[in-house]
Design a protein around this motif. Structure first.
Motif, PDB file in Angstrom:
ATOM      1  N   LEU A  17       2.803   1.282   8.255  1.00 18.90           N
ATOM      2  CA  LEU A  17       3.451   2.494   7.344  1.00 18.90           C
ATOM      3  C   LEU A  17       3.512   2.140   6.037  1.00 18.90           C
ATOM      4  N   THR A  18       3.593   3.105   5.066  1.00 15.70           N
ATOM      5  CA  THR A  18       3.692   2.520   3.567  1.00 15.70           C
ATOM      6  C   THR A  18       5.318   3.027   3.710  1.00 15.70           C
ATOM      7  N   PRO A  19       5.996   2.315   2.382  1.00 18.39           N
ATOM      8  CA  PRO A  19       7.106   2.111   2.354  1.00 18.39           C
ATOM      9  C   PRO A  19       7.754   3.657   2.450  1.00 18.39           C
ATOM     10  N   GLU A  20       7.007   4.585   1.961  1.00 17.25           N
ATOM     11  CA  GLU A  20       7.320   6.040   1.788  1.00 17.25           C
ATOM     12  C   GLU A  20       7.496   6.646   3.301  1.00 17.25           C
TER      13      GLU A  20
ATOM     14  N   ALA B 225      10.791   7.897   5.638  1.00 14.74           N
ATOM     15  CA  ALA B 225      10.828   8.997   6.114  1.00 14.74           C
ATOM     16  C   ALA B 225      11.223   8.936   7.543  1.00 14.74           C
ATOM     17  N   ALA B 226      10.552   8.105   8.213  1.00 16.69           N
ATOM     18  CA  ALA B 226      10.739   7.834   9.695  1.00 16.69           C
ATOM     19  C   ALA B 226      12.073   7.374   9.934  1.00 16.69           C
TER      20      ALA B 226
ATOM     21  N   LYS C  25      18.354   1.108   1.859  1.00 17.93           N
ATOM     22  CA  LYS C  25      17.632   1.530   3.234  1.00 17.93           C
ATOM     23  C   LYS C  25      16.591   0.309   3.438  1.00 17.93           C
ATOM     24  N   GLN C  26      16.963  -0.720   3.487  1.00 18.26           N
ATOM     25  CA  GLN C  26      16.337  -1.980   3.862  1.00 18.26           C
ATOM     26  C   GLN C  26      15.717  -2.244   5.066  1.00 18.26           C
TER      27      GLN C  26
ATOM     28  N   SER D 149       0.853  -1.138   0.083  1.00 16.74           N
ATOM     29  CA  SER D 149       0.017  -0.011  -0.069  1.00 16.74           C
ATOM     30  C   SER D 149       0.801   1.281   0.076  1.00 16.74           C
ATOM     31  N   HIS D 150       0.393   2.370  -0.824  1.00 13.14           N
ATOM     32  CA  HIS D 150       1.141   3.610  -0.867  1.00 13.14           C
ATOM     33  C   HIS D 150       0.188   4.603  -0.279  1.00 13.14           C
TER      34      HIS D 150
END
Length: 94
Positions: free
Chosen positions: A42-45, A49-50, A79-80, A31-32
């Motif tokens: 959380l979305t990947p974005e 950001a977090a 950033k995995q 999901s975005h």
């Protein structure tokens, strides 16, 4: 992570969980659309950001790329996952 060995039962639970998780990830789209307030997801974005904020504010945290074979294509390659190091622990678990 220490030298403690997993019991056979714990190893089986871990294996079953991994199969379940991989199966769900294969059929469920990422999901975005933010669902953080409703579901705490959380979305990947949002995750990136977090994580960027955490890394900027707390120097013990850093991004890791991990193993390329396990990389998720919806996250940047570098950033995995997040890891923290050199955090003092005054009480250890036995």
């Amino acid at each position: 992570f220490g030298t403690a060995k997993m019991s056979a039962f714990d190893a089986m639970k871990h294996a079953v969980h991994n199969v379940f998780k991989e199966s769900v990830e294969a059929v469920m789209p990422v999901s975005h659309v933010s669902q953080f307030r409703d579901k705490g997801v959380l979305t990947p974005e949002e995750f990136v950001a977090a994580g960027d904020l955490l890394v900027a504010k707390c120097p013990s945290w850093s991004w890791q790329a991990g193993e390329p074979a396990k990389a998720k294509d919806y996250l940047p390659k570098e950033k995995q996952y997040l890891v923290t190091r050199n955090v003092p622990c005054y009480r250890r678990v036995d």
